[in-house]
Design a protein around this motif. Structure first.
Motif, PDB file in Angstrom:
ATOM      1  N   PRO A   1     114.668  43.687 122.565  1.00  0.00           N
ATOM      2  CA  PRO A   1     114.432  43.817 121.121  1.00  0.00           C
ATOM      3  C   PRO A   1     114.593  42.481 120.399  1.00  0.00           C
ATOM      4  O   PRO A   1     115.367  41.624 120.802  1.00  0.00           O
ATOM      5  CB  PRO A   1     115.484  44.814 120.675  1.00  0.00           C
ATOM      6  CG  PRO A   1     116.540  44.766 121.707  1.00  0.00           C
ATOM      7  CD  PRO A   1     115.865  44.378 122.992  1.00  0.00           C
ATOM      8  N   ALA A   2     113.856  42.346 119.335  1.00  0.00           N
ATOM      9  CA  ALA A   2     113.927  41.122 118.531  1.00  0.00           C
ATOM     10  C   ALA A   2     115.261  41.072 117.778  1.00  0.00           C
ATOM     11  O   ALA A   2     115.804  42.108 117.405  1.00  0.00           O
ATOM     12  CB  ALA A   2     112.771  41.094 117.542  1.00  0.00           C
ATOM     13  N   PRO A   3     115.803  39.880 117.567  1.00  0.00           N
ATOM     14  CA  PRO A   3     117.048  39.768 116.792  1.00  0.00           C
ATOM     15  C   PRO A   3     116.855  40.314 115.372  1.00  0.00           C
ATOM     16  O   PRO A   3     115.776  40.222 114.800  1.00  0.00           O
ATOM     17  CB  PRO A   3     117.323  38.267 116.752  1.00  0.00           C
ATOM     18  CG  PRO A   3     116.506  37.678 117.839  1.00  0.00           C
ATOM     19  CD  PRO A   3     115.342  38.590 118.057  1.00  0.00           C
ATOM     20  N   THR A   4     117.883  40.873 114.818  1.00  0.00           N
ATOM     21  CA  THR A   4     117.783  41.482 113.496  1.00  0.00           C
ATOM     22  C   THR A   4     118.459  40.610 112.437  1.00  0.00           C
ATOM     23  O   THR A   4     119.358  41.052 111.742  1.00  0.00           O
ATOM     24  CB  THR A   4     118.412  42.881 113.506  1.00  0.00           C
ATOM     25  OG1 THR A   4     119.769  42.754 113.958  1.00  0.00           O
ATOM     26  CG2 THR A   4     117.661  43.820 114.401  1.00  0.00           C
ATOM     27  N   TYR A   5     118.030  39.384 112.351  1.00  0.00           N
ATOM     28  CA  TYR A   5     118.566  38.465 111.355  1.00  0.00           C
ATOM     29  C   TYR A   5     117.613  38.386 110.173  1.00  0.00           C
ATOM     30  O   TYR A   5     116.399  38.423 110.335  1.00  0.00           O
ATOM     31  CB  TYR A   5     118.742  37.060 111.942  1.00  0.00           C
ATOM     32  CG  TYR A   5     119.612  37.033 113.169  1.00  0.00           C
ATOM     33  CD1 TYR A   5     120.934  37.429 113.112  1.00  0.00           C
ATOM     34  CD2 TYR A   5     119.095  36.611 114.391  1.00  0.00           C
ATOM     35  CE1 TYR A   5     121.732  37.397 114.230  1.00  0.00           C
ATOM     36  CE2 TYR A   5     119.889  36.582 115.521  1.00  0.00           C
ATOM     37  CZ  TYR A   5     121.217  36.982 115.430  1.00  0.00           C
ATOM     38  OH  TYR A   5     122.003  36.955 116.544  1.00  0.00           O
ATOM     39  N   ILE A   6     118.164  38.252 108.974  1.00  0.00           N
ATOM     40  CA  ILE A   6     117.333  38.107 107.788  1.00  0.00           C
ATOM     41  C   ILE A   6     116.793  36.690 107.718  1.00  0.00           C
ATOM     42  O   ILE A   6     115.602  36.467 107.537  1.00  0.00           O
ATOM     43  CB  ILE A   6     118.125  38.447 106.519  1.00  0.00           C
ATOM     44  CG1 ILE A   6     118.523  39.916 106.547  1.00  0.00           C
ATOM     45  CG2 ILE A   6     117.317  38.134 105.266  1.00  0.00           C
ATOM     46  CD1 ILE A   6     119.475  40.324 105.449  1.00  0.00           C
ATOM     47  N   ILE A   7     117.695  35.706 107.860  1.00  0.00           N
ATOM     48  CA  ILE A   7     117.290  34.306 107.797  1.00  0.00           C
ATOM     49  C   ILE A   7     117.421  33.686 109.178  1.00  0.00           C
ATOM     50  O   ILE A   7     116.438  33.291 109.784  1.00  0.00           O
ATOM     51  CB  ILE A   7     118.134  33.535 106.764  1.00  0.00           C
ATOM     52  CG1 ILE A   7     117.996  34.169 105.378  1.00  0.00           C
ATOM     53  CG2 ILE A   7     117.740  32.067 106.729  1.00  0.00           C
ATOM     54  CD1 ILE A   7     118.974  33.668 104.353  1.00  0.00           C
ATOM     55  N   SER A   8     118.644  33.596 109.662  1.00  0.00           N
ATOM     56  CA  SER A   8     118.921  33.115 111.014  1.00  0.00           C
ATOM     57  C   SER A   8     120.342  33.514 111.373  1.00  0.00           C
ATOM     58  O   SER A   8     121.114  33.956 110.521  1.00  0.00           O
ATOM     59  CB  SER A   8     118.763  31.592 111.101  1.00  0.00           C
ATOM     60  OG  SER A   8     119.837  30.937 110.462  1.00  0.00           O
ATOM     61  N   LYS A   9     120.690  33.323 112.605  1.00  0.00           N
ATOM     62  CA  LYS A   9     122.016  33.711 113.086  1.00  0.00           C
ATOM     63  C   LYS A   9     123.119  32.970 112.321  1.00  0.00           C
ATOM     64  O   LYS A   9     124.174  33.527 112.044  1.00  0.00           O
ATOM     65  CB  LYS A   9     122.119  33.415 114.580  1.00  0.00           C
ATOM     66  CG  LYS A   9     123.403  33.877 115.204  1.00  0.00           C
ATOM     67  CD  LYS A   9     123.388  33.622 116.701  1.00  0.00           C
ATOM     68  CE  LYS A   9     124.652  34.128 117.352  1.00  0.00           C
ATOM     69  NZ  LYS A   9     124.638  33.932 118.793  1.00  0.00           N
TER      70      LYS A   9
END
Length: 58
Positions: free
Chosen positions: A2-10
């Protein structure tokens, strides 16, 4: 995978969250102090005095 669920970045997401939280708290404190009749400058001065960053005594 699954793709990371970050809004901007980690790294930027927690910084963004802290910024939003501090901004919200500041706005609420200022709004409550205005309801008590204090100006924004008086609120800032009182806050700085409370945390020990201002030596101004009145």
């Amino acid at each position: 995978m699954p793709a990371p669920t970050y809004i901007i970045s980690k790294i930027a997401d927690p910084i963004f969250a802290v910024f939003i939280g501090i901004s919200a708290a500041t706005m609420r404190i200022n709004r409550e102090e205005k309801a008590k009749g204090y100006t924004t400058q008086q609120t800032i001065d009182n806050g700085l005095r409370r945390i020990g960053l201002s030596k101004k005594t009145e």
